[in-house]
Design a protein around this motif. Structure first.
Motif, short mmCIF file in Angstrom:
data_model
loop_
_atom_site.label_atom_id
_atom_site.label_comp_id
_atom_site.label_asym_id
_atom_site.label_seq_id
_atom_site.Cartn_x
_atom_site.Cartn_y
_atom_site.Cartn_z
N PHE A 16 53.62 20.98 98.66
CA PHE A 16 53.17 22.36 98.49
C PHE A 16 52.26 22.81 99.63
CE2 PHE A 16 54.87 21.80 94.27
CZ PHE A 16 55.32 23.07 93.95
N THR A 17 51.53 21.89 100.21
CA THR A 17 50.69 22.23 101.36
C THR A 17 51.57 22.63 102.54
OG1 THR A 17 48.95 20.74 100.63
CG2 THR A 17 48.89 21.41 102.93
N LYS A 18 52.64 21.88 102.76
CA LYS A 18 53.57 22.19 103.85
C LYS A 18 54.23 23.55 103.63
CE LYS A 18 54.65 17.45 105.11
NZ LYS A 18 55.70 16.40 105.11
N ALA A 19 54.44 23.91 102.37
CA ALA A 19 55.08 25.18 102.03
C ALA A 19 54.07 26.32 101.94
CB ALA A 19 55.83 25.05 100.71
N ASN A 20 52.84 26.07 102.38
CA ASN A 20 51.76 27.08 102.35
C ASN A 20 51.46 27.59 100.94
OD1 ASN A 20 50.74 27.11 104.89
ND2 ASN A 20 52.10 28.73 105.63
N LYS B 284 48.88 26.71 98.78
CA LYS B 284 47.64 25.94 98.66
C LYS B 284 47.11 25.89 97.23
CE LYS B 284 46.37 26.65 103.43
NZ LYS B 284 45.38 27.16 104.36
N GLN B 285 47.26 26.96 96.49
CA GLN B 285 46.77 26.98 95.12
C GLN B 285 47.48 25.94 94.27
OE1 GLN B 285 44.11 28.80 94.42
NE2 GLN B 285 44.01 27.93 92.37
N ALA B 286 48.78 25.85 94.43
CA ALA B 286 49.55 24.85 93.68
C ALA B 286 49.16 23.45 94.14
CB ALA B 286 51.04 25.08 93.88
N ALA B 287 48.96 23.26 95.44
CA ALA B 287 48.56 21.96 95.97
C ALA B 287 47.21 21.55 95.40
CB ALA B 287 48.51 22.00 97.49
N LEU B 288 46.30 22.49 95.27
CA LEU B 288 44.98 22.20 94.68
C LEU B 288 45.11 21.76 93.22
CD1 LEU B 288 42.70 25.02 96.14
CD2 LEU B 288 42.58 22.56 96.59
N GLN B 289 46.04 22.34 92.49
CA GLN B 289 46.26 21.94 91.10
C GLN B 289 46.70 20.48 91.02
OE1 GLN B 289 45.53 23.59 88.29
NE2 GLN B 289 44.66 25.17 89.60
N PHE B 290 47.58 20.09 91.94
CA PHE B 290 48.02 18.69 91.96
C PHE B 290 46.87 17.75 92.32
CE2 PHE B 290 52.20 20.78 92.64
CZ PHE B 290 52.83 20.30 91.51
#
Length: 100
Positions: free
Chosen positions: A51-55, A57-63
């Motif tokens: 998700f970080t690569k896909a920009n 960031k909010q979803a990446a933070l949840q993980f």
């Protein structure tokens, strides 16, 4: 005469071995949970990277938050495993004179 000397040890050995088995089973269960949590942590990190690569960031933070939650559970498991280990040590020292 010798029977009285050894009977004090044998009376305790049944409950001691039962308790020891229960502690060992609990320890093994905690190790399985620990392995499961380690796997979940790896999955969460991989998802966060995706998700970080896909920009996103909010979803990446949840993980990453979920990963920290799993890590906190791992710490609790480590504490429990340490307590079990200490209890096993106490039992072996307490019953050190009673060998079968």
């Amino acid at each position: 005469m010798f029977w009285k000397f050894f009977s004090a040890c044998t009376g305790e050995s049944g409950s001691r071995s039962s308790t020891s088995r229960e502690l060992q089973k609990t320890f093994e269960m905690l190790e399985k949970k620990e392995a499961t949590l380690q796997q979940k942590i790896l999955v969460e990190v991989e998802r966060a990277k995706e998700f970080t690569k896909a920009n996103k960031k909010q979803a990446a933070l949840q993980f990453m938050k979920r990963k920290r939650y799993y890590e906190a559970q791992m710490e609790q498991i480590w504490d429990l495993k340490l307590q079990i280990h200490e209890e096993q040590q106490k039992q072996s020292q307490k019953h050190g004179g009673c060998h079968r």
